[in-house]
Design a protein around this motif. Structure first.
Motif, mmCIF file in Angstrom:
data_model
loop_
_atom_site.group_PDB
_atom_site.id
_atom_site.type_symbol
_atom_site.label_atom_id
_atom_site.label_comp_id
_atom_site.label_asym_id
_atom_site.label_seq_id
_atom_site.Cartn_x
_atom_site.Cartn_y
_atom_site.Cartn_z
ATOM 1 N N GLN A 426 0.830 -1.198 0.000
ATOM 2 C CA GLN A 426 0.000 0.000 0.000
ATOM 3 C C GLN A 426 0.867 1.251 0.000
ATOM 4 O O GLN A 426 1.986 1.239 0.520
ATOM 5 C CB GLN A 426 -0.918 0.012 1.237
ATOM 6 C CG GLN A 426 -1.934 -1.110 1.260
ATOM 7 C CD GLN A 426 -3.006 -0.924 0.209
ATOM 8 O OE1 GLN A 426 -3.190 0.169 -0.320
ATOM 9 N NE2 GLN A 426 -3.724 -1.985 -0.112
ATOM 10 N N PRO A 427 0.397 2.332 -0.611
ATOM 11 C CA PRO A 427 1.158 3.585 -0.569
ATOM 12 C C PRO A 427 1.265 4.118 0.855
ATOM 13 O O PRO A 427 0.370 3.900 1.678
ATOM 14 C CB PRO A 427 0.324 4.529 -1.453
ATOM 15 C CG PRO A 427 -1.044 3.951 -1.461
ATOM 16 C CD PRO A 427 -0.871 2.465 -1.363
ATOM 17 N N LYS A 428 2.364 4.802 1.134
ATOM 18 C CA LYS A 428 2.580 5.357 2.469
ATOM 19 C C LYS A 428 1.771 6.641 2.598
ATOM 20 O O LYS A 428 2.194 7.713 2.156
ATOM 21 C CB LYS A 428 4.072 5.608 2.685
ATOM 22 C CG LYS A 428 4.900 4.320 2.612
ATOM 23 C CD LYS A 428 6.377 4.595 2.809
ATOM 24 C CE LYS A 428 7.190 3.308 2.729
ATOM 25 N NZ LYS A 428 8.633 3.552 2.920
ATOM 26 N N LYS A 429 0.603 6.507 3.220
ATOM 27 C CA LYS A 429 -0.370 7.596 3.227
ATOM 28 C C LYS A 429 0.180 8.848 3.899
ATOM 29 O O LYS A 429 0.118 9.941 3.337
ATOM 30 C CB LYS A 429 -1.651 7.138 3.927
ATOM 31 C CG LYS A 429 -2.356 5.982 3.221
ATOM 32 C CD LYS A 429 -3.631 5.607 3.949
ATOM 33 C CE LYS A 429 -4.334 4.451 3.244
ATOM 34 N NZ LYS A 429 -5.577 4.061 3.949
ATOM 35 N N TYR A 430 0.689 8.694 5.118
ATOM 36 C CA TYR A 430 1.120 9.872 5.869
ATOM 37 C C TYR A 430 2.304 10.554 5.191
ATOM 38 O O TYR A 430 2.397 11.787 5.179
ATOM 39 C CB TYR A 430 1.475 9.479 7.308
ATOM 40 C CG TYR A 430 0.285 8.971 8.094
ATOM 41 C CD1 TYR A 430 -0.742 9.840 8.462
ATOM 42 C CD2 TYR A 430 0.170 7.633 8.438
ATOM 43 C CE1 TYR A 430 -1.845 9.390 9.169
ATOM 44 C CE2 TYR A 430 -0.928 7.172 9.143
ATOM 45 C CZ TYR A 430 -1.937 8.053 9.505
ATOM 46 O OH TYR A 430 -3.039 7.597 10.200
ATOM 47 N N LEU A 431 3.197 9.761 4.611
ATOM 48 C CA LEU A 431 4.335 10.344 3.906
ATOM 49 C C LEU A 431 3.867 11.125 2.683
ATOM 50 O O LEU A 431 4.325 12.243 2.423
ATOM 51 C CB LEU A 431 5.312 9.249 3.496
ATOM 52 C CG LEU A 431 6.530 9.711 2.679
ATOM 53 C CD1 LEU A 431 7.362 10.690 3.492
ATOM 54 C CD2 LEU A 431 7.370 8.511 2.248
#
Length: 702
Positions: A426-431
């Motif tokens: 999954q993509p690193k949301k917070y980053l």
């Protein structure tokens, strides 16, 4: 210049800061847009029909004698670099592709993008299974000529037939489902085998990659790097849309790398073991997929069905017996592959298998007392559970064999391999969200600075005085104005204090003047000279002096609106002799301040301003008032301003910070000189808060 004036470099830095501060709305808008785009990206990637999966492995070289004997840091780094290049070489990757013939194969539906959400493609080393809703078909062979590789092909399935055509609609092959090597029309195309028990009426897009394109795709999906500097451990990460394929490809890479870096006497036996497990895993996975599809069809047909608790005992017994039988059969296969004499052991295991089969038959007989739906459900569910558990066991054996094999290898030591389950990448949301804020702020600042650079408006009092040789009498900061009404006048603000400073400069400039008539104009309408003229008149009236404010903009006067005046009579009406002098003088809420509003609009303003009646009006007002402030129309858009300048002692011109080009100011000065008058002072307006310190206060005596 004042000795305390900051240096040029310091002024530029301050100007840069305040320009950014004044455009905070633009920067905030860029941040919001960037954040919104990031949210959309996260929504699309997390809700995509094709999930991204990652398989990982670690290779430890610290037990390798060649690596351990290297003492120089650069030599160790070069050794690992060579290993990375070896892993990503065509020698390894081409072998991987050949061992996974359906890796370079993609399937999608031809109608619309949303329908692909129900399309599931399962890859294995022997075939490719496509599940489209309740329909399923298996492609076991798909060989096409070289010229059709890397091109989209159209597969049309109309049970019991299927046909293949190119992207231009040319028919390439036509055949029957479930019939290998039986073609109605091949056009010397190739070999294709498709099997299905369902009635399919659908079109699909098939694409087969060439070996070079597939090699490039693996390189894009594979990353190899050292976990940390001088650790001696390489981390392999392979991502793919298919969970099982990600695992298969990574394991194939490890096996091929191992085989190409170290050849030992046990390698043939190990390869045989791997081949056996690969075959068993592929077969079991296919059995599990078939069982899940059959169970799904049953649950859809009987949505209200629920297995009673008293019947769950039959289900658990059936699962246990099935797993025991599979374990016995696997033991028999392992025994038969051994080189030693194993006849007695084989005979014993065979008897156990026969006994286990008899127990299963007896259990099926006992289940005859159950309703038909319960029997069918137990059969389907047990097939799913048995195949699922067997697949887990096979994967576990595969991992143990891989670790055991790498443990005896002096070159490659695979310390950790993620076999099952494969985690979704999954993509690193917070980053991503954090980076979007910084990117938005950067783009907003960049846009603001570029716009400031390419705007030709004046930005300093020094430039105005150098080019025009006219003093800047005041600098007014940029402040938010909801409207021009004087009811909203707020004192004790930065702008109000600057207006008072401007008043002081004007009073000193008019100390020895023949009259106290002041005109306020601007080069263009957007600077709103009526606002400055109004507030200048208010500040003058607060010095216990009688002040009259005249709105001489007969085309678009706005001062009446500022004072909430709703009457129709004004300067225009007086100059037409339709009203008297007393009727045009309006009292305001400010002591000592009276107004003459523009009145009704007209198109012949220059003629009226040039009339003797206007000159007589100014003479009469000069006798009754200490100051006369006249708001005039824009100089470059009308002639009234330069006409009025002949009656005044002080002509003021507004210049917008970063808005008014110096050429407009020069042209305005020429307009005044053309009629034999002068421009006496500039008021620089709309300066970003904090830059007023660049202004200079002049005290001229006219």
């Amino acid at each position: 210049m004042n000795p305390t004036t900051p240096t040029e470099d310091t002024i530029d830095l301050k100007e840069l800061f305040y320009i950014l501060a004044s455009q905070w709305k633009t920067i905030l808008f860029a941040i919001v847009v960037s954040f919104f785009i990031a949210l959309c990206y996260l929504f699309i990637t997390t809700h995509s029909s094709k999930q991204l999966y990652a398989a990982n492995a670690l290779i430890n070289f610290n037990h390798d004698q060649k690596y351990a004997n290297l003492t120089d840091f650069n030599q160790k780094k070069q050794f690992l670099t060579n290993q990375i290049e070896n892993i990503q070489s065509r020698l390894i990757l081409d072998s991987v592709i050949q061992q996974n013939p359906f890796f370079n194969f993609s399937v999608s539906k031809i109608d619309d993008k949303n329908s692909n959400q129900n399309l599931v493609v399962k890859y294995s080393q022997n075939n490719l299974t496509v599940v489209d809703g309740n329909n399923k078909f298996i492609i076991s062979n798909f060989e096409v000529p070289q010229r059709y590789l890397d091109q989209p092909l159209k597969l049309k399935i109309l049970s019991p037939y299927f046909q293949l055509s190119d992207d231009k609609g040319k028919l390439l092959l036509k055949s029957r489902l479930n019939h290998d090597n039986q073609y109605i029309n091949t056009n010397n195309f190739g070999t294709i085998s498709i099997h299905s028990k369902d009635d399919i009426q659908q079109e699909y897009i098939i694409k087969v990659l060439s070996l070079a394109a597939a090699n490039k795709q693996i390189k894009e999906q594979l990353s190899v790097k050292e976990t940390k500097e001088n650790s001696g451990i390489l981390e392999l990460n392979y991502t793919n849309n298919d969970q099982q394929q990600a695992l298969n490809i990574l394991n194939s890479i490890l096996i091929n790398y191992d085989e190409n870096t170290n050849i030992d006497p046990n390698s043939i036996k190990n390869i045989q073991k791997f081949n056996y497990l690969d075959k068993q895993i592929s077969t079991t996975r296919q059995n599990l997929l078939d069982a899940e599809v059959n169970l799904k069809k049953f649950t859809q047909q009987h949505q209200d069905f629920k297995l009673p608790k008293e019947s769950e005992l039959y289900l658990n017994t059936r699962i246990g017996l099935g797993l025991d039988l599979i374990n016995l059969q696997q033991n028999l296969e392992n025994t038969l592959r051994q080189n030693s004499d194993t006849a007695a052991v084989v005979s014993q295991i065979t008897r156990q298998i026969n006994s286990q089969k008899q127990e299963i038959t007896d259990q099926e007989t006992q289940m005859q007392i159950l309703p038909q739906l319960q029997q069918e459900y137990i059969k389907l569910m047990s097939q799913v559970e048995i195949n699922q558990q067997y697949l887990i066991n096979l994967l576990g054996d595969y991992k143990k064999l891989l670790i055991a094999r790498s443990g005896t290898n002096d070159t490659v030591n695979i310390t950790e391999t993620l076999v099952s389950p494969v985690l979704s990448a999954q993509p690193k949301k917070y980053l991503i969200l954090t980076l979007s804020l910084f990117v938005g702020a950067f783009l907003g600042c960049l846009f603001t600075l570029l716009r400031s650079i390419y705007q030709t408006g004046v930005k300093s009092t020094e430039l105005i005085e150098k080019e025009l040789n006219i003093p800047v009498l005041g600098t007014l900061p940029l402040e938010k104005k909801t409207n021009n009404r004087v009811d909203n006048l707020t004192k004790n603000t930065t702008q109000w204090n600057e207006l008072r400073n401007l008043r002081t400069n004007i009073q000193y400039a008019l100390k020895n003047a023949t009259n106290k008539v002041i005109s306020v104009s601007s080069p263009s309408p957007k600077l709103n000279s009526s606002y400055i003229a109004t507030h200048l008149a208010i500040t003058l009236s607060q010095t216990n002096k009688r002040v009259v404010l005249i709105d001489a903009d007969l085309r678009n006067g706005e001062i009446a609106y500022s004072f909430n005046y709703t009457g129709l009579k004004g300067l225009h009406d007086y100059l037409l002799s339709t009203t008297s002098y007393a009727e045009i003088i309006q009292i305001t809420q400010f002591e000592n301040l009276h107004c003459i509003y523009s009145g009704s609009n007209t198109d012949n303003a220059p003629e009226l301003i040039e009339s003797e009646q206007f000159s007589a009006l100014l003479n009469q007002l000069s006798k009754e008032y200490d100051y006369i402030v006249i708001n005039t129309p824009p100089i470059l858009a009308s002639a009234e301003s330069v006409i009025i300048s002949q009656y005044t002692s002080l002509n003021l011109l507004l210049a917008g910070f970063n808005q008014t080009p110096i050429q407009d100011l020069e042209l305005s000065v020429e307009r005044f000189k053309h009629v034999g008058t002068n421009l006496h002072g500039i008021i620089l307006t709309d300066i970003p808060t904090g830059l007023q310190s660049y202004g200079y206060k002049y005290f001229y005596e006219l």
